[in-house]
Design a protein around this motif. Structure first.
Motif, PDB file in Angstrom:
ATOM      1  N   ASN A  96      16.296 -58.711  13.576  1.00 15.31           N
ATOM      2  CA  ASN A  96      15.816 -58.414  14.920  1.00 15.31           C
ATOM      3  C   ASN A  96      15.675 -56.917  15.170  1.00 15.31           C
ATOM      4  O   ASN A  96      14.665 -56.457  15.702  1.00 15.31           O
ATOM      5  CB  ASN A  96      16.782 -59.019  15.949  1.00 15.31           C
ATOM      6  CG  ASN A  96      16.652 -60.520  16.066  1.00 15.31           C
ATOM      7  OD1 ASN A  96      15.803 -61.027  16.783  1.00 15.31           O
ATOM      8  ND2 ASN A  96      17.498 -61.252  15.353  1.00 15.31           N
TER       9      ASN A  96
ATOM     10  N   ALA B 156      12.339 -54.811  16.000  1.00 16.39           N
ATOM     11  CA  ALA B 156      12.300 -54.318  17.373  1.00 16.39           C
ATOM     12  C   ALA B 156      12.103 -52.799  17.393  1.00 16.39           C
ATOM     13  O   ALA B 156      11.330 -52.269  18.200  1.00 16.39           O
ATOM     14  CB  ALA B 156      13.581 -54.699  18.105  1.00 16.39           C
TER      15      ALA B 156
ATOM     16  N   TYR C 250       8.227 -59.457  19.579  1.00 11.53           N
ATOM     17  CA  TYR C 250       8.952 -58.303  20.115  1.00 11.53           C
ATOM     18  C   TYR C 250       8.030 -57.361  20.896  1.00 11.53           C
ATOM     19  O   TYR C 250       8.439 -56.258  21.246  1.00 11.53           O
ATOM     20  CB  TYR C 250       9.620 -57.533  18.978  1.00 11.53           C
ATOM     21  CG  TYR C 250      10.583 -58.377  18.185  1.00 11.53           C
ATOM     22  CD1 TYR C 250      11.936 -58.407  18.494  1.00 11.53           C
ATOM     23  CD2 TYR C 250      10.133 -59.183  17.135  1.00 11.53           C
ATOM     24  CE1 TYR C 250      12.817 -59.202  17.773  1.00 11.53           C
ATOM     25  CE2 TYR C 250      11.004 -59.977  16.409  1.00 11.53           C
ATOM     26  CZ  TYR C 250      12.349 -59.987  16.740  1.00 11.53           C
ATOM     27  OH  TYR C 250      13.219 -60.778  16.034  1.00 11.53           O
TER      28      TYR C 250
ATOM     29  N   VAL D   6      15.604 -55.193  23.884  1.00 11.33           N
ATOM     30  CA  VAL D   6      15.740 -56.479  23.201  1.00 11.33           C
ATOM     31  C   VAL D   6      17.231 -56.776  23.069  1.00 11.33           C
ATOM     32  O   VAL D   6      17.977 -56.015  22.453  1.00 11.33           O
ATOM     33  CB  VAL D   6      15.076 -56.455  21.811  1.00 11.33           C
ATOM     34  CG1 VAL D   6      15.372 -57.750  21.052  1.00 11.33           C
ATOM     35  CG2 VAL D   6      13.571 -56.256  21.945  1.00 11.33           C
TER      36      VAL D   6
END
Length: 507
Positions: free
Chosen positions: A168, A172, A483, A152
């Motif tokens: 994030n 992730a 994700y 990612v």
């Protein structure tokens, strides 16, 4: 400064890391100057293409191992990161404030947001659920499950130099992905500090090298990431212009993207509003982070019956704002990120006046003792029409536009009448108005609030917007699904092989 030493920030920092390993960076050196006092904080050496490709190779190897760890075990690592952030909250909050310029309380709040997303992700690590469905075929079972994507890529903006990365990364990681982070070139030291905190936790738990990766650099790093088929998902936060470039590059290779872009957020002030409560939401939304939040309040749409009373309250509140060093907790407003941002602010004021805007609270650049960096400006308020081109544009600065409305339908139309669609709010004690604002015919934004402002989202809800804001979702709710890749499975436990839709295939 002591907080830099505690975070292991040196005068000259390497900007490439795969964990405890910090390979020699060979790209351009970035110098981080504080907008608070204009002083050089430290430098960070950026990555060249070879550095980037080496990090990607390391990340791919790490993913092959990390995805096999049970999700609750990955969650335990994230829990420990949350504890480490609690330990470093004061120092990291000061770094955020000093390198970016937001108030110290907002710097602490940003680190708290990181801690909160860690807590959320820990619980989520035991709830990565799918669905079961009934099959039309006898002795068959159908279900869905989610698998990690791989690498990612995270491109973050200067205004939230650590929190958005954590939104994030924590999701992730518990999903089984690895990450490569390109922090803003305007706040590289925040990236170095976070990577060092995480690397220590990962090393203690024998997490594979390459799960958390840092690649500091300019626009070229973002372009490498966006065009890289090895990076199935790119999450980018920044301007609409940047997001369109990232989205086009990722889309051209049929990759996935999460885009969190510009906002042009409005609060509707009803004639049935609690004006004192509304004032707090409006002023904080407009001047918090010196107007440099994507959720900052840009527009106030005020009912004509309370327009004069509310703008009088605004003018009085703005007289009481304290502008200055954000490390002084008595100050409300710190600097803009750099002198380019000041120029954009001044240009926007000129454009507004040229279109007919009337400034009821004048703006301008701050000069004199305490403002030597050249990055301090005055929060200002202008009476405008919603259709002015400058009002339709997001200016990342503390400029607040005010306008009148007559009916709730007119107010909602004005609220929606901009290209962006991130955050919105209505201040009203009228139930019918509140429900109209939240209905299908109401706000077209990703966030719609009643009796709170546009700024300051909690991590429990999915964060993101519509239209030119990009359409992505991060943080809470079911944002974790972005994700992962979704897979439908069918298991036949019979002795026959019946086909779907009653198709016969015999030989």
């Amino acid at each position: 400064m002591e907080f830099l030493q505690k975070l292991h920030i040196d005068n000259d920092n390497n900007g490439v890391s795969t964990g405890l390993e910090w390979p020699a960076a060979n790209g351009e050196k970035l110098f981080s100057y504080s907008p608070v006092d204009g002083k050089l904080i430290a430098a960070a050496r950026g990555a060249d293409k070879a550095n980037y490709e080496a990090v990607v190779a390391k990340a791919k190897d790490a993913f092959a191992k990390w995805r096999l760890w049970p999700a609750p075990k990955r969650g335990e690592i994230v829990r420990q990161i949350g504890e480490a952030l609690r330990h470093h909250k004061e120092d990291l909050g000061k770094l955020v404030s000093y390198e970016m310029g937001k108030s110290l309380q907002e710097g602490y709040g940003e680190v708290q947001e990181m801690i909160d997303i860690c807590d959320f992700a820990v619980g989520l690590s035991r709830q990565l659920h799918g669905l079961t469905m009934h099959s039309e075929r006898p002795a068959h079972r159908m279900y869905e499950q989610y698998h990690p994507l791989g690498i990612v890529g995270i491109i973050s903006a200067f205004n939230f130099p650590v929190a958005v990365w954590s939104w994030n990364s924590m999701l992730a990681w518990i999903c089984g992905n690895v990450t490569i982070w390109k922090p803003s070139e305007k706040t590289p030291l925040c990236g170095v500090a976070c990577q060092k905190i995480v690397a220590e936790i990962f090393a203690k738990n024998n997490v594979p090298e390459g799960v958390s990766n840092l690649v500091i650099g300019g626009r070229d790093v973002g372009e490498w990431m966006s065009n890289d088929v090895n990076v199935p998902l790119v999450s980018a936060t920044g301007s609409t212009r940047m997001g369109k470039a990232v989205g086009a590059a990722v889309g051209a290779r049929l990759g996935k993207s999460i885009l969190e872009l510009g906002g042009n957020n409005a609060i509707i002030i009803s004639k049935d509003a609690d004006l004192d409560m509304s004032l707090v939401g409006a002023v904080f939304g407009a001047v918090g982070t010196a107007g440099q939040r994507c959720t900052s309040t840009r527009r106030l749409i005020i009912h004509k019956d309370v327009y004069n009373a509310f703008t009088d309250k605004l003018k009085n509140a703005y007289k009481q704002l304290r502008i200055g060093n954000p490390l002084d907790e008595l100050n409300h407003v710190g600097p803009l990120i750099d002198k380019d941002a000041v120029t954009m602010y001044l240009n926007a004021i000129d454009k507004c006046k040229a279109e007919g805007g009337n400034f009821i609270v004048e703006g301008g650049q701050m000069n004199g003792d305490g403002f030597e960096s050249g990055c301090y400006v005055k929060p200002c308020i202008a009476e405008v029409k919603n259709e002015y081109s400058i009002v339709q544009h997001e200016t990342f600065a503390p400029i607040l536009y005010v306008m009148k409305y007559d009916s709730i339908d007119e107010a909602i139309s004005m609220q929606n009448g901009v290209p962006q669609g991130l955050s919105s709010a209505i201040m009203t004690l009228n139930l019918r108005e509140a429900e109209a604002f939240l209905s299908h015919a109401g706000s077209d934004c990703g966030i719609a609030n009643v009796n709170i402002g546009t700024s300051g989202a909690e991590i429990g809800g999915a964060f993101g917007g519509e239209k030119e804001t990009g359409g992505g979702r991060e943080s809470g709710s079911d944002a974790w699904k972005a994700y992962m890749r979704r897979q439908t499975n069918t298991i036949n436990y019979s002795t026959q092989l019946p086909l779907a839709q009653g198709i016969k295939f015999e030989f």
